[in-house]
Design a protein around this motif. Structure first.
Motif, PDB file in Angstrom:
ATOM      1  N   ALA A 199     -42.835  11.079 -39.920  1.00 61.38           N
ATOM      2  CA  ALA A 199     -42.911  10.237 -38.604  1.00 61.38           C
ATOM      3  C   ALA A 199     -42.334   9.073 -38.851  1.00 61.38           C
ATOM      4  O   ALA A 199     -42.473   8.320 -39.517  1.00 61.38           O
ATOM      5  N   LEU A 200     -40.914   8.986 -38.006  1.00 59.57           N
ATOM      6  CA  LEU A 200     -40.239   7.825 -38.058  1.00 59.57           C
ATOM      7  C   LEU A 200     -40.855   6.766 -37.429  1.00 59.57           C
ATOM      8  O   LEU A 200     -41.421   6.929 -36.401  1.00 59.57           O
ATOM      9  N   THR A 201     -40.423   5.565 -38.109  1.00 59.64           N
ATOM     10  CA  THR A 201     -40.692   4.311 -37.192  1.00 59.64           C
ATOM     11  C   THR A 201     -39.566   3.521 -36.527  1.00 59.64           C
ATOM     12  O   THR A 201     -38.460   4.003 -36.755  1.00 59.64           O
TER      13      THR A 201
ATOM     14  N   VAL B 228     -35.831  12.295 -31.564  1.00 61.03           N
ATOM     15  CA  VAL B 228     -37.242  12.260 -32.280  1.00 61.03           C
ATOM     16  C   VAL B 228     -38.111  13.185 -31.495  1.00 61.03           C
ATOM     17  O   VAL B 228     -38.488  12.778 -30.566  1.00 61.03           O
ATOM     18  N   GLY B 229     -38.670  14.148 -32.335  1.00 63.15           N
ATOM     19  CA  GLY B 229     -39.552  15.008 -31.871  1.00 63.15           C
ATOM     20  C   GLY B 229     -39.029  16.469 -31.584  1.00 63.15           C
ATOM     21  O   GLY B 229     -38.066  16.574 -30.877  1.00 63.15           O
ATOM     22  N   GLY B 230     -39.652  17.314 -32.234  1.00 64.12           N
ATOM     23  CA  GLY B 230     -39.240  18.711 -32.117  1.00 64.12           C
ATOM     24  C   GLY B 230     -39.766  19.825 -31.590  1.00 64.12           C
ATOM     25  O   GLY B 230     -40.270  20.996 -31.740  1.00 64.12           O
ATOM     26  N   GLY B 231     -40.574  19.051 -30.452  1.00 59.81           N
ATOM     27  CA  GLY B 231     -41.360  19.942 -29.475  1.00 59.81           C
ATOM     28  C   GLY B 231     -40.281  20.469 -28.438  1.00 59.81           C
ATOM     29  O   GLY B 231     -38.673  20.411 -28.579  1.00 59.81           O
ATOM     30  N   PRO B 232     -40.475  21.307 -27.262  1.00 61.05           N
ATOM     31  CA  PRO B 232     -39.680  21.862 -26.424  1.00 61.05           C
ATOM     32  C   PRO B 232     -38.613  20.722 -25.613  1.00 61.05           C
ATOM     33  O   PRO B 232     -37.669  21.249 -25.732  1.00 61.05           O
ATOM     34  N   ALA B 233     -38.948  19.701 -25.514  1.00 64.10           N
ATOM     35  CA  ALA B 233     -38.250  18.498 -24.881  1.00 64.10           C
ATOM     36  C   ALA B 233     -37.277  18.209 -25.795  1.00 64.10           C
ATOM     37  O   ALA B 233     -35.886  18.182 -25.780  1.00 64.10           O
ATOM     38  N   GLY B 234     -37.505  17.845 -27.243  1.00 66.32           N
ATOM     39  CA  GLY B 234     -36.734  17.384 -28.077  1.00 66.32           C
ATOM     40  C   GLY B 234     -35.724  18.605 -28.405  1.00 66.32           C
ATOM     41  O   GLY B 234     -34.562  18.468 -28.721  1.00 66.32           O
TER      42      GLY B 234
ATOM     43  N   ALA C 262     -35.160  14.464 -35.698  1.00 68.80           N
ATOM     44  CA  ALA C 262     -36.269  14.422 -36.724  1.00 68.80           C
ATOM     45  C   ALA C 262     -37.628  14.886 -36.134  1.00 68.80           C
ATOM     46  O   ALA C 262     -38.041  14.765 -34.956  1.00 68.80           O
ATOM     47  N   GLU C 263     -38.455  15.239 -37.002  1.00 66.29           N
ATOM     48  CA  GLU C 263     -39.849  15.884 -36.610  1.00 66.29           C
ATOM     49  C   GLU C 263     -40.753  15.522 -37.635  1.00 66.29           C
ATOM     50  O   GLU C 263     -40.705  15.753 -39.010  1.00 66.29           O
ATOM     51  N   ALA C 264     -41.884  15.038 -37.264  1.00 66.58           N
ATOM     52  CA  ALA C 264     -43.146  14.479 -38.019  1.00 66.58           C
ATOM     53  C   ALA C 264     -43.633  15.905 -38.951  1.00 66.58           C
ATOM     54  O   ALA C 264     -43.877  15.312 -40.208  1.00 66.58           O
ATOM     55  N   ASN C 265     -43.769  16.668 -38.126  1.00 74.35           N
ATOM     56  CA  ASN C 265     -44.268  17.913 -38.969  1.00 74.35           C
ATOM     57  C   ASN C 265     -43.390  18.664 -39.943  1.00 74.35           C
ATOM     58  O   ASN C 265     -42.184  18.446 -39.661  1.00 74.35           O
TER      59      ASN C 265
ATOM     60  N   GLY D  18     -43.473  21.526 -31.993  1.00 71.75           N
ATOM     61  CA  GLY D  18     -44.389  20.787 -31.187  1.00 71.75           C
ATOM     62  C   GLY D  18     -45.446  21.634 -30.371  1.00 71.75           C
ATOM     63  O   GLY D  18     -46.123  22.341 -31.234  1.00 71.75           O
ATOM     64  N   ARG D  19     -45.556  21.387 -29.147  1.00 67.89           N
ATOM     65  CA  ARG D  19     -47.076  21.899 -28.625  1.00 67.89           C
ATOM     66  C   ARG D  19     -46.707  23.440 -28.641  1.00 67.89           C
ATOM     67  O   ARG D  19     -47.662  24.118 -28.600  1.00 67.89           O
ATOM     68  N   CYS D  20     -45.415  24.070 -28.561  1.00 68.77           N
ATOM     69  CA  CYS D  20     -45.227  25.345 -28.361  1.00 68.77           C
ATOM     70  C   CYS D  20     -45.801  26.124 -29.638  1.00 68.77           C
ATOM     71  O   CYS D  20     -46.652  27.288 -29.672  1.00 68.77           O
TER      72      CYS D  20
ATOM     73  N   THR E  93     -41.589  12.324 -28.155  1.00 65.77           N
ATOM     74  CA  THR E  93     -42.675  12.507 -29.274  1.00 65.77           C
ATOM     75  C   THR E  93     -43.928  13.178 -28.798  1.00 65.77           C
ATOM     76  O   THR E  93     -45.060  13.025 -29.208  1.00 65.77           O
ATOM     77  N   GLY E  94     -43.918  13.517 -27.175  1.00 68.06           N
ATOM     78  CA  GLY E  94     -45.101  14.376 -26.892  1.00 68.06           C
ATOM     79  C   GLY E  94     -46.456  13.568 -26.333  1.00 68.06           C
ATOM     80  O   GLY E  94     -46.298  12.368 -25.753  1.00 68.06           O
ATOM     81  N   SER E  95     -47.249  14.352 -26.384  1.00 64.95           N
ATOM     82  CA  SER E  95     -48.592  13.656 -25.686  1.00 64.95           C
ATOM     83  C   SER E  95     -49.778  14.324 -26.588  1.00 64.95           C
ATOM     84  O   SER E  95     -49.527  15.089 -27.144  1.00 64.95           O
TER      85      SER E  95
ATOM     86  N   GLY F 250     -39.492  14.494 -21.761  1.00 62.65           N
ATOM     87  CA  GLY F 250     -40.673  15.547 -21.659  1.00 62.65           C
ATOM     88  C   GLY F 250     -42.022  14.734 -21.621  1.00 62.65           C
ATOM     89  O   GLY F 250     -42.151  13.757 -20.856  1.00 62.65           O
ATOM     90  N   ASP F 251     -43.059  15.282 -22.459  1.00 63.27           N
ATOM     91  CA  ASP F 251     -44.392  14.853 -22.472  1.00 63.27           C
ATOM     92  C   ASP F 251     -44.430  13.155 -22.627  1.00 63.27           C
ATOM     93  O   ASP F 251     -45.451  12.687 -22.365  1.00 63.27           O
ATOM     94  N   CYS F 252     -43.518  12.686 -23.467  1.00 60.31           N
ATOM     95  CA  CYS F 252     -43.630  11.357 -23.837  1.00 60.31           C
ATOM     96  C   CYS F 252     -43.252  10.515 -22.795  1.00 60.31           C
ATOM     97  O   CYS F 252     -43.927   9.375 -22.681  1.00 60.31           O
TER      98      CYS F 252
HETATM   99  P1  ADP Z   1     -42.871  17.540 -25.632  1.00 61.20           P
HETATM  100  O1  ADP Z   1     -43.529  19.034 -24.737  1.00 61.20           O
HETATM  101  O2  ADP Z   1     -42.267  16.466 -24.594  1.00 61.20           O
HETATM  102  O3  ADP Z   1     -41.587  18.355 -26.388  1.00 61.20           O
HETATM  103  P2  ADP Z   1     -44.483  17.866 -27.829  1.00 61.20           P
HETATM  104  O4  ADP Z   1     -45.631  17.352 -27.997  1.00 61.20           O
HETATM  105  O5  ADP Z   1     -44.196  19.412 -27.691  1.00 61.20           O
HETATM  106  O6  ADP Z   1     -43.612  17.339 -26.706  1.00 61.20           O
HETATM  107  O7  ADP Z   1     -43.571  17.501 -29.171  1.00 61.20           O
HETATM  108  C1  ADP Z   1     -43.629  16.219 -29.695  1.00 61.20           C
HETATM  109  C2  ADP Z   1     -42.951  16.426 -31.257  1.00 61.20           C
HETATM  110  O8  ADP Z   1     -42.901  15.166 -31.715  1.00 61.20           O
HETATM  111  C3  ADP Z   1     -44.299  16.826 -32.080  1.00 61.20           C
HETATM  112  O9  ADP Z   1     -43.890  17.919 -32.912  1.00 61.20           O
HETATM  113  C4  ADP Z   1     -44.620  15.798 -32.951  1.00 61.20           C
HETATM  114  O10 ADP Z   1     -44.773  16.083 -34.254  1.00 61.20           O
HETATM  115  C5  ADP Z   1     -43.224  15.032 -33.164  1.00 61.20           C
HETATM  116  N1  ADP Z   1     -43.320  13.637 -33.243  1.00 61.20           N
HETATM  117  C6  ADP Z   1     -44.128  12.797 -32.648  1.00 61.20           C
HETATM  118  N2  ADP Z   1     -44.145  11.303 -33.275  1.00 61.20           N
HETATM  119  C7  ADP Z   1     -42.942  11.402 -33.932  1.00 61.20           C
HETATM  120  C8  ADP Z   1     -42.219  10.588 -34.886  1.00 61.20           C
HETATM  121  N3  ADP Z   1     -42.637   9.076 -34.971  1.00 61.20           N
HETATM  122  N4  ADP Z   1     -41.238  11.075 -35.770  1.00 61.20           N
HETATM  123  C9  ADP Z   1     -40.629  12.335 -35.788  1.00 61.20           C
HETATM  124  N5  ADP Z   1     -41.558  13.315 -35.001  1.00 61.20           N
HETATM  125  C10 ADP Z   1     -42.531  12.740 -34.003  1.00 61.20           C
END
Ligand code: ADP
Ligand code: SF4
Length: 689
Positions: free
Chosen positions: A466-468, A397-403, A420-423, A428-430, A484-486, A648-650
């Protein structure tokens, strides 16, 4: 182009190059670069260099190698060749490099007044008596004729030892403002009145002698390379390609077997993307060299595109493509060009996290290449990862660098992934940070991984939702990885204030997340930077561009203080000052009042008031971990669920490099027991007792 086939237009990059008595198998040249492993981590160092050779670099060089105790760079951790006892460690390097058919090069260095000799306590040596160029309360003494003769002897002995250790290319070093030979060349360090001072010919005399000595000592079997800084970017006050550098190259043209040319100081040579976005940014200074010598010329400029490399050669700027950072970000860059895998190249983003490792005297790390520095101590290979013990289905869950990195590497191991990515867009942060001034290259970090994942049959991607926890439990799978980052804190908590800043309800408050989402303040804006890496300065720059009147307040003595480690601090501060940003250093925001931000001096506590329409808090970040905790609670006692892990940031907010490392490490350790993970945390190098 199918993988395995090289585009014929790149054939020229794979032509062998004669360098004096040795032949490089191709034009890919890993120039000397520091790495924080140096003489204290010889096995780690050898493994890292060996991987570069395996990845196709035709020449693989060391970092600067101190030739004598009068050149002691402690506490930095560079190479060392003080006496014969250092040879075995170097043999590890040359053996690892030769195993893959590459040439091994060594950059012999006498650092003179660039070394404070903190460990050896010897008085540093320089052309003239001046303070060393570090902050230490140490002055160098002027070398007399005996010292000059000694230096020549030390260099010759080091060259002989280097040959005995198996090196093929042996350097004479006059670069980066870090070498005695360069200090002799520059009038600001050399006010001698003997035959080593005065005219250019006199100031170059010692370099000429050392080049001749080296050639006489080892030139029959080893190539002699000369690393020379052709410009210091300080105009007539320093070495300049328009003046003395030109004459110096003309004078020494045929003496070395190879010219390795760059700009000085290190912050110019290893300029970050933020200040030098263009590939090949050094060529405008270095391209004249080839016109003055028949010997091969190597130069750098963050080359990652094979087309640009070919262009440099065809235009007659360079004979060999030099790289430090591109070879760190992707040790297999040459092999990927050879094998027609251009899209698989992990391009350097020019962030200089690698440099921070050297500056902090720890094995370097890289934002793009999480295996950098881990080749020996964790057994990580940049291109290979062990297949899964048992292929599993995993949700990330989360398509930032860590995911992205976790999903990419888990898929590489043969697992089936749901990402799965909410956006709507991955990254993500990149993605978000790449919209800020100077940070566009961060996009390469996510793009590389997205590209890899999209070509993998094992990964299914869901976007825009955004998954629950409840939804996740409904998936038919056993493992959930939460990435899910920070988010940036809105209450000012950070290093300076461990609890919220008072009065934040009295003034509009913004965070970097708002700026990236284009929710922008207007008018007089105070940026409070208690983070000290790039974000505070970048936000200030972004707001100036929108017409705000920006004041940056930081408890540190310098703006973006940590960027001293990435060689950017002075560039950031001067750029902000030139853009009209008012700077209050050594000051902290103490409270907000309507229309006012109160700040206090870190030393006296004396307060002053800044008129402000808004404040931007760049203090610290908070993990977005509610999904993780919710899932842990909900899955507790559910037998079908194998694991819930956060990365990751989570787990803990950090750099992008740390997020990639976290995702990578998780993927490598997946399915291993706690005991196994702890056993391989990392191997240590212990001094023999
Ligand atoms: P990291 O640096 O740890 O990879 P980021 O903040 O770059 O963290 O990425 C976190 C990603 O997780 C963001 O793209 C955010 O939209 C996504 N995200 C956060 N919560 C959810 C969720 N509930 N379901 C899906 N994606 C999520
Ligand atoms: Fe390039 Fe950054 Fe990696 Fe250094 S850390 S090699 S600058 S991507």
């Amino acid at each position: 182009m199918k993988p395995g086939t090289m585009d014929p237009k790149y054939q020229i990059l794979f032509e062998p190059v004669q360098i004096g008595p040795v032949t490089a198998p191709n034009r890919f040249y890993q120039v000397p670069h520091c790495n924080g492993m140096g003489h204290r981590h010889p096995n780690a160092l050898a493994a890292m260099r060996g991987i570069k050779a395996e990845g196709g670099w035709g020449v693989v060089c060391t970092e600067e190698v101190e030739i004598h105790p009068t050149s002691d760079l402690s506490n930095y951790n560079e190479g060392r060749l003080w006496d014969d006892r250092d040879i075995p460690a170097h043999r590890l390097v040359t053996t690892a490099v030769h195993e893959h058919g590459a040439l091994a090069g060594i950059e012999l260095a006498h650092n003179g007044m660039h070394a404070a000799n903190r460990m050896t306590r010897v008085i540093p040596l320089a052309p003239s008596a001046l303070p060393v160029d570090m902050d230490d309360p140490v002055q160098a003494r002027a070398m007399d004729k005996t010292d000059i003769a000694d230096l020549r002897k030390w260099h010759k002995h080091a060259a002989l030892r280097a040959r005995d250790a198996g090196y093929d290319v042996i350097y004479v070093y006059a670069g980066h403002n870090m070498a005695t030979l360069m200090h002799f060349m520059l009038p600001r360090f050399n006010n001698r009145t003997d035959e080593y001072g005065g005219s250019l010919e006199n100031r170059v005399r010692l370099t000429r002698e050392v080049l001749e000595d080296t050639r006489n000592a080892v030139g029959d079997t080893c190539a002699v390379a000369f690393r020379f800084a052709v410009d210091e970017l300080i105009g007539p006050a320093g070495m300049s390609c328009k003046a003395e550098a030109h004459d110096t190259v003309a004078m020494l043209a045929e003496l070395p077997d190879l010219w390795d040319v760059n700009i000085s100081d290190w912050s110019n040579d290893s300029a970050t993307f933020r200040f030098e976005p263009a590939e090949g940014y050094q060529t405008r200074f270095t391209s004249f060299v080839k016109g003055l010598t028949s010997k091969p010329v190597v130069g750098v400029g963050r080359f990652t595109s094979p087309d640009e490399m070919v262009r440099q050669i065809r235009k007659g700027h360079l004979d060999m493509i030099g790289a430090a950072r591109p070879s760190i970000a992707d040790p297999f860059l040459p092999a990927k060009i050879r094998d027609g895998q251009i899209d698989d190249i992990r391009e350097c983003i020019g962030c200089n996290i690698c440099v921070s490792g050297d500056n902090q005297a720890v094995p370097m790390r890289c934002t793009q290449n999480p295996t950098m520095g881990e080749e020996w101590r964790r057994g990580w290979h940049p291109e290979n990862i062990a297949p899964a013990r048992k292929p599993d289905r995993v949700l990330v869950v989360g398509g930032g660098p860590a995911g992205l990195e976790a999903a990419y590497q888990l898929a590489n191991r043969g697992h089936t992934l749901i990402l799965a990515e909410a956006n709507e867009e991955l990254g993500g942060r990149c993605l978000a940070e790449s919209t800020l001034p100077g940070l566009a290259s961060y996009r390469r970090v996510s793009d590389y991984r997205i590209n890899q994942i999209q070509s993998s049959a094992n990964v299914e991607i869901y976007r825009g939702h955004a998954l629950t926890a409840a939804e996740i439990l409904d998936f038919d799978l056993e493992h959930a990885v939460i990435a899910t980052g920070s988010k940036w804190r809105r209450d000012g908590t950070g290093r300076r204030h461990r609890t919220a800043i008072a009065g934040l309800d009295k003034l509009p408050v913004y965070t970097p997340d708002d700026i990236m989402a284009e929710l922008l303040p207007a008018g007089r804006v105070v940026v409070f930077d208690d983070d000290h890496y790039y974000m505070g300065g970048v936000v200030a720059e972004a707001l100036v561009a929108t017409g705000c009147e920006v004041t940056l307040v930081t408890p540190a003595a310098l703006v973006s203080a940590w960027t001293v480690n990435t060689l950017e601090q002075h560039k950031i501060q001067s750029h902000l000052m030139a853009s009209g940003v008012r700077i209050f250093a050594n000051q902290a925001v103490t409270r907000c009042l309507p229309g006012t931000v109160e700040i206090a001096c870190e030393f006296t506590g004396g307060t002053s008031a800044l008129d402000a329409d808004a404040i931007v808090l760049v203090t610290s970040r908070q993990s977005i971990d509610d999904l993780y905790h919710g899932l842990c609670d909900a899955s507790c006692g559910t037998s079908s669920f194998g694991s819930v892990v956060r990365i990751g940031d989570c787990l803990a907010p950090g750099t992008v490099a740390a997020a990639i490392y976290s995702g990578h490490g998780f993927a490598r350790g997946f399915q291993q027991s706690q005991g196994e993970l702890e056993a391989q945390l990392f191997a240590r190098e212990l001094p023999a007792l």
